[in-house]
Structures are given as C-alpha cells and as structure tokens.
Design a protein around this motif. Sequence first.
Motif, PDB file in Angstrom:
ATOM      1  N   GLY A 118      32.325  97.240  58.329  1.00  0.00           N
ATOM      2  CA  GLY A 118      34.097  98.079  58.778  1.00  0.00           C
ATOM      3  C   GLY A 118      34.388  98.413  59.531  1.00  0.00           C
ATOM      4  O   GLY A 118      35.202  97.509  59.408  1.00  0.00           O
ATOM      5  N   ASN A 119      33.541  98.288  60.475  1.00  0.00           N
ATOM      6  CA  ASN A 119      33.733  98.238  62.097  1.00  0.00           C
ATOM      7  C   ASN A 119      33.783  96.384  62.393  1.00  0.00           C
ATOM      8  O   ASN A 119      33.254  95.154  61.918  1.00  0.00           O
ATOM      9  N   GLY A 178      46.932  96.738  65.271  1.00  0.00           N
ATOM     10  CA  GLY A 178      47.399  97.869  64.929  1.00  0.00           C
ATOM     11  C   GLY A 178      47.669  98.898  65.762  1.00  0.00           C
ATOM     12  O   GLY A 178      47.044  99.761  65.659  1.00  0.00           O
ATOM     13  N   LEU A 179      47.026  98.495  67.424  1.00  0.00           N
ATOM     14  CA  LEU A 179      46.577  99.056  68.492  1.00  0.00           C
ATOM     15  C   LEU A 179      48.217  99.595  69.067  1.00  0.00           C
ATOM     16  O   LEU A 179      49.473  98.343  69.202  1.00  0.00           O
ATOM     17  N   PRO A 180      48.230 100.583  69.891  1.00  0.00           N
ATOM     18  CA  PRO A 180      49.560 100.682  71.117  1.00  0.00           C
ATOM     19  C   PRO A 180      49.348  99.146  72.196  1.00  0.00           C
ATOM     20  O   PRO A 180      50.686  99.535  72.038  1.00  0.00           O
ATOM     21  N   ILE A 212      40.738  84.190  60.491  1.00  0.00           N
ATOM     22  CA  ILE A 212      39.345  83.879  60.321  1.00  0.00           C
ATOM     23  C   ILE A 212      38.401  85.484  59.881  1.00  0.00           C
ATOM     24  O   ILE A 212      37.349  85.132  58.701  1.00  0.00           O
ATOM     25  N   THR A 213      39.314  86.613  60.429  1.00  0.00           N
ATOM     26  CA  THR A 213      38.010  87.844  59.772  1.00  0.00           C
ATOM     27  C   THR A 213      39.306  88.119  57.770  1.00  0.00           C
ATOM     28  O   THR A 213      38.263  88.334  57.615  1.00  0.00           O
ATOM     29  N   GLY A 214      39.626  87.560  58.040  1.00  0.00           N
ATOM     30  CA  GLY A 214      41.026  87.240  56.805  1.00  0.00           C
ATOM     31  C   GLY A 214      41.369  88.827  56.702  1.00  0.00           C
ATOM     32  O   GLY A 214      41.870  89.508  55.428  1.00  0.00           O
ATOM     33  N   ARG A 215      41.522  89.435  57.356  1.00  0.00           N
ATOM     34  CA  ARG A 215      42.064  90.913  57.138  1.00  0.00           C
ATOM     35  C   ARG A 215      43.053  90.920  57.235  1.00  0.00           C
ATOM     36  O   ARG A 215      43.724  90.229  58.209  1.00  0.00           O
ATOM     37  N   PRO A 216      43.189  91.686  56.332  1.00  0.00           N
ATOM     38  CA  PRO A 216      45.370  92.051  56.763  1.00  0.00           C
ATOM     39  C   PRO A 216      45.376  92.584  58.122  1.00  0.00           C
ATOM     40  O   PRO A 216      45.147  93.327  58.844  1.00  0.00           O
ATOM     41  N   PHE A 217      47.199  92.400  58.506  1.00  0.00           N
ATOM     42  CA  PHE A 217      47.022  93.107  59.090  1.00  0.00           C
ATOM     43  C   PHE A 217      48.998  93.471  59.029  1.00  0.00           C
ATOM     44  O   PHE A 217      49.678  92.246  58.884  1.00  0.00           O
ATOM     45  N   ASP A 218      49.160  94.607  60.032  1.00  0.00           N
ATOM     46  CA  ASP A 218      50.710  94.395  59.863  1.00  0.00           C
ATOM     47  C   ASP A 218      51.401  94.850  61.244  1.00  0.00           C
ATOM     48  O   ASP A 218      51.815  96.114  61.214  1.00  0.00           O
ATOM     49  N   PRO A 278      53.712  93.166  64.257  1.00  0.00           N
ATOM     50  CA  PRO A 278      55.196  92.604  63.966  1.00  0.00           C
ATOM     51  C   PRO A 278      54.798  91.664  65.648  1.00  0.00           C
ATOM     52  O   PRO A 278      54.735  90.732  65.908  1.00  0.00           O
TER      53      PRO A 278
END
Lengths: 411, 370
Positions: free
Chosen positions: A254-255, A226-228, A296-302, A304
């Motif tokens: 959260g971080n 999600g970063l440029p 492993i963080t289980g965090r979603p990402f969007d 590609p």
Amino acid sequence: MSQERFGGSLRSLMLGCCVLLSACGAPEEVASPLLSADPIDGLRQALLDVAPGGLVEIPEGRFELDRSLTLSVSGVTLRGAGQNRSVLAFDQQRSGAEGLLVTADDVTLQGFAIENARGDAIKVSGCRNIVMRDLRAEWTGGPSPDNGAYGLYPVQCEGVLIGDSVAIGASDAGIYVGQSTDIVVRRNRAAYNVAGIEIENSMRADVYANVVVHNTGGILVFDLPGLPMQGGREVRVFRNLVTSNNTPNFAPEGNIVATVPSGTGILVSANRDVEIFANVLDDHGTAAVMVMSYLITGRPFDDPDYDPYPERIHVHGNDFGRSGHEPDAEPLAMIRAGIGRDLPPLIWDGFTRDSDSPVLCAQDNSAAESINLDAPGGFAAPQFAADAFDCSLASLPGVSEAGAGVAVPWE
Amino acid sequence: MSAKGAARVTRTPLLLLLACLLLACAPASEPWPLSEPLPARLSELGLLLQQGGELRVQDGFVYTLGHPLFSDYASKHRSVHLPPGGRAERVSGADSMAALAFPPGTLITKTFLYPVPAQGLVGLTNVAMETGERAGLALAGLRLLETRVLRHAVSGWEAVSYLWDEAGREAWRADAGALLALVTEDGVAFDYLVPDRNQCAACHGTGRQQRVLMPIGPKPANLAAVRVSEQEQQYARWQAAGWVMDQDEVVAWPAQPDARAYLDVNCAHCHNGDGSAANAGLDLRYSSERPWELGVCKPPVAAGRGAGGLRVGIWPGRPEASILHYRLAHRDPAVMMPELGRSLVDEQALGLIAAWIEELQGDCTHAGMF
C-alpha cells in the motif's frame, strides 16, 4: 522547591506549611504529587519548560520510554552524549505514533539514539531550520514489516540539515525528507531500510557523502500526487557510496516504497531537475539508476497540479559497478532472461510526452548502455542503446558549496 | 537536567501538606487572575465544585455534544465559563460546523470519568450528563481521571490537563501528561493517555505548525444535535441565554450516530487540508465533498504500517479493503487512528464507518508494473 526543604522532618514540614499558608495568592510554590526524580520524567518536563533558545541535555545511558516525547519550543538544542551513549529505547512504547515529535523552529537535535519506536523515530513537522546531527534511528531486530515507518523524518520544513547520523531498519525510509525546501543530507549511513534515503515532493536538496548499503532501494527522489506541496525539483545526489541494496522489500503493501524493486541503487520518479553525479554504485540486482514516471505504478491520481513525468534528469560521471543481474520485477526478469545477460545499469520506463526538455541525459558514466523498457507498450519492445541519452544539461547550483566543505548559511 | 530540580516528596508529609493546604485555601472565591499562569491545583481555578456528593460548576454552564470525540469510552463532563458580560460568537464567515469563538477570559473544562462497577475496574457505559448552569453530576460510583482546561488568556488559548488523585478530591496540573493503566469491567487492560501540553496542541493547534490553540468541540452544528428538553435543542438555549451571539440559522448535525459527523469530530482537527496532518492530503471535515480528499481510491502517503497492506484510503463498498476502516480497527500506536487519545477500539463507530463505506459508489481497481 528543593528536596531538603520538604525533606520529612516535622520542623521543615511545619515551616513548609506556614510558607504555603501565607502563600495562597502565589500557589505556584505548591508541590504536585506528580513530580518525580525519574530521568525521563525530568526530560519530558524539561522539554515543556525550556525557554526559547535553551538547552536540554539527555544524560548518558539507556532509558526506556512508554510514550512519545514532544518538543514545541523554538530555538532549543536537545543534546545527548552521542548516538551510542544516550539511547532512548521505545521497545515498551504504548502510546504515540513517533518516538520524538518536534513542532518548532530552529531546533537542533544532536547526539542521541531512538531505538525501536513503534511508529516513526523522530518526526519534525512544519518547521524552519531543523538540524539533526549525530543521531541514530534504529530498529535493532533487523528488517521487518513490524518496524516503524521512518527513521529521521522532517516534513513540511524549510531548511533541513541531516548529517553524521545513522538510520537502520525502517520499514519505509531511514532518512525521509518530505515536502520540504533547502535540504542537506550528508555523511550519513543508511542501512537495512526499505528506502535508505528518500527526498519526496521537495525542492533544492543536496544528498552527498552518504554511505547507503543493504537497503531495498538506496536513494529515492520522488514526486507524488495528492500532496499540498507539488513540483519536486533541483535535487543533487553526488559522491555517495551506494552498494548492495538488495534487501528484499519488507514495506507494508500500500505504501509507495512497497513498489520499489529490491536491488535498486538510485530511483528517480516524476521529479524535475535531478543531478546524479560522481556516485559509486555497485552490486544492485535490478539497476544502478532507474528513472520512472509515476504512471508505471498504475496508481490512480486525481490532482490537476501533478506532473507524473520525470524531466531533465542528469546522470553523469558515476561509477557503475555490477547491476541488473537479478532484477526484482517480473517484466525486467523476463527481459533479462530474453537477452541472457545482465541488464544495463541505467533503466528508463519509456513513458514520455511532447516536451522541449529531455527526460534524461547520461554522460561520462563508467558504462554507457541504457534500456528503455517500453512500459507504455507493455514491455513488448525494450530498446537497448549506448547513446540514447547523449545530451548535456547545465549543472544545478546546489544548496551548499559542499565540495569546499562550506556550511549551509544557517548552520 | 531538570530532574535535579524535581522534588521527591515523601507520601505522609505530603498528605499532611495537602490537608493544610485545603484548609488554608479552599474554596477559592476570587476568579484566578488571567495574568497568572494556570495554578497547580484545579480547585484554585474555582470552576468545578464538589457539593453534597455532586460535581457542580461555578460561573459557567455544562454542555454536551451530539457527536463526541471517542476517548476510550470515557464519559465527559464539559463546561464553559465566560467572563462577565462575555459571549461566544460564530467565527466570521464560518458555517455552523466551525468551532465558536470565545472571548478572552473564557475557560473551558472537560473532565474525563468512568463508572466504577467494582474495585479497580472501569465501566465503559456512558454516564448521562445534565446540562446548564445548575447541572449536577452525582459522583458516587464514578472515578474522575483528569480535567483538561482550555483558557483564553491575554496572549491566546492555552491548554493543560489536571490529573485527579485517587480519592477524587483534588486534581493536579500535569503538564507532562501520564499513561494510566486501566482495566475494563470485562478484564481488558488498556493504557489511558493523559496528554502532555504539546499533545494538547496536536489536536487543538491550528495550522501545520500547531502554534495557535483553539477550542475544537463547541461547533454549533454539534451543539444543536442535542436536545435539552422536548421543545428545545441545546444551541437554541445558548442563544436564548445570551451565551452566544448568533442570529444565523444553524444546520444541526443528525441526532443519531452519523459517519460524516464522526469523521469530522474524531479526525478533522488534523485532516482538514491545513492541519497537522496536511501532508497526508486528506480532508475529513463534514463539509468536505471531493471523494479523493475523503480518501476514496486515494493511495496512502506516509501511512507506514498503518496501510495494512491495503492500497487505498476508502474502497467504496469494501470496508475490509479500506485503510480508514483498518486504522480505526487497530490498537497498535503505529497503526491506529487517531494517533492519540485512544487505545481501545470504538466498536460502534467501526460498524458505522463500515456501513457508510458499504454505501459508497465507485471502484478503485487498478494494476501496476511492480
């Protein structure tokens, strides 16, 4: 305009008035009542007025500031009398998200300290060639979630040198280089931060000869979605002293660093081409070196463009002292309880995919055993092995000829 | 150190000096030369005049915005001063949500002011502004704080703020900014920030390096959200008066408070995919459509304490679990958003954003190992 000229005698006042009367077409001679002899007001004004390539000096002493300093003139050197002699104290800061914000190229920051900034200590945003030398970014009250996030914080920069500096007490990373390229981080001391040194979404970094102690995690090499700037790679971490990074994690939740287990020496997440060699690592309750997928963080990402898998992580010639004796993560603690002995120094989460490249090669370290956590299988079948990663990878070229002490080209 | 060059001027001679200067030089009749640096005193620019207890504009016009940037409840008097024969234009290829392009020679002012309900206090109620060339603002009972000036000089836009003296008679160029300790009529103390010149660029600077300054307020959609009479919205009057050369259709933002317009005006000058906060990966422009880029289920990147123990920027239906809401609700400089320009909470906007998040659809439930 000098103090003498308008020094209060009627004569000089009259003179001044006449000068001004005749000077209505050139009123830059007018004194604003805002002018002040306060050294910090002077510094603030000097940072605005300095010509490109100029020098601004911070006097010796301890100075209290209530709002951020800013610098946007390229080529400037901002220099104090030394990291313990020129101290900018932000204990009473009431405005601004950082102590010093730099948005200019070819800037050198040297010889001063930023203490107790409300947010980040020194942020350098969108620059070319930033040199940070003999600096100290410190939160003097010790680890606390109320401390600012980053100590020395270049982001989206091309050409970064951070050397001979100190970062203490950051509630995220003491030295944090994000979304940058061509980076040298050397001979620094990072202590009592959540992350001592973090290289994130960056390309071509040499991290060497640093002393990294008493953080939650010592040195982190991350690639986040999600970063440029994507595709963190070509990072060398070598000849660092990384010990006793067992401080309980005090990052605000959260971080991403809030997920780092206490007792982690070096943690690689989702990077490619990382070479970790000739480091001394000792006394880490969780692991000396961990190699993880972002999964492993289980965090979603969007995103590609994002690759969550680490690849070609080369761990060789390191001196592993004790580790794995008190893992700060529930699954690891259970595995340790199950086997009744310390976990191996090298830990991999086990997330994998079809690829021609190895995830990890480990050779010539002082201990050979590693563990595959089987995180994809819910930690049901962790595998211990001494030869699981017995492969070789070519050495990375590196940013500088560090071994010979040769400077980076623009230094 | 430049402190050595900074003169300490004693107060009484200064007042005399001021008086002699005002006699000598005011009012300015010639426009300030574009090739000269911006002057030390605002009056020298000849843009704002005080006549009969009213603030009036010279060679310009006053405008307002349907959705203003929140600045600690300060009211704002805004003016545009076009060069002779000059007109604003819509940026080529841009929609009505991008700020207009103004020709070289243009000056834009924004004066921040508060009502004074009692000695030493500031009131937080908005002061209504007339618009147009002949608009006047009655100054009785008001305190002028600062006037920010944007000038389109030969080499591009420049920005500086002028700080008003306590009597409200003259404003002085304040490149280094200031923190003003103010107290509201309810006794709440707060620090009002007059930005330094670089901090002007923190919002007005375009691109990641904030090198090139631009106006950000006058967007057709925002100008058109204001009605200047029963029949006419403000942007149509600009078109009719020839202040802007624009035949295209304008899609006005809603006339009522609107969460997306609020985010655009208050956040998107940094969070726009290419702004100074591009490293955070958010795009809060009105035109942004991808939920992820608005922060829906998006973990924080470099939020530090701003994350507040929360996991995502926006959790649909749950403002209390959304970092966006948390940061708008805070006053701590390390937590709050925007980073600059406020130290009070915009309570009305907080409710607006909360209601908007309540309406969003989605679920961010997820679990991790650690």
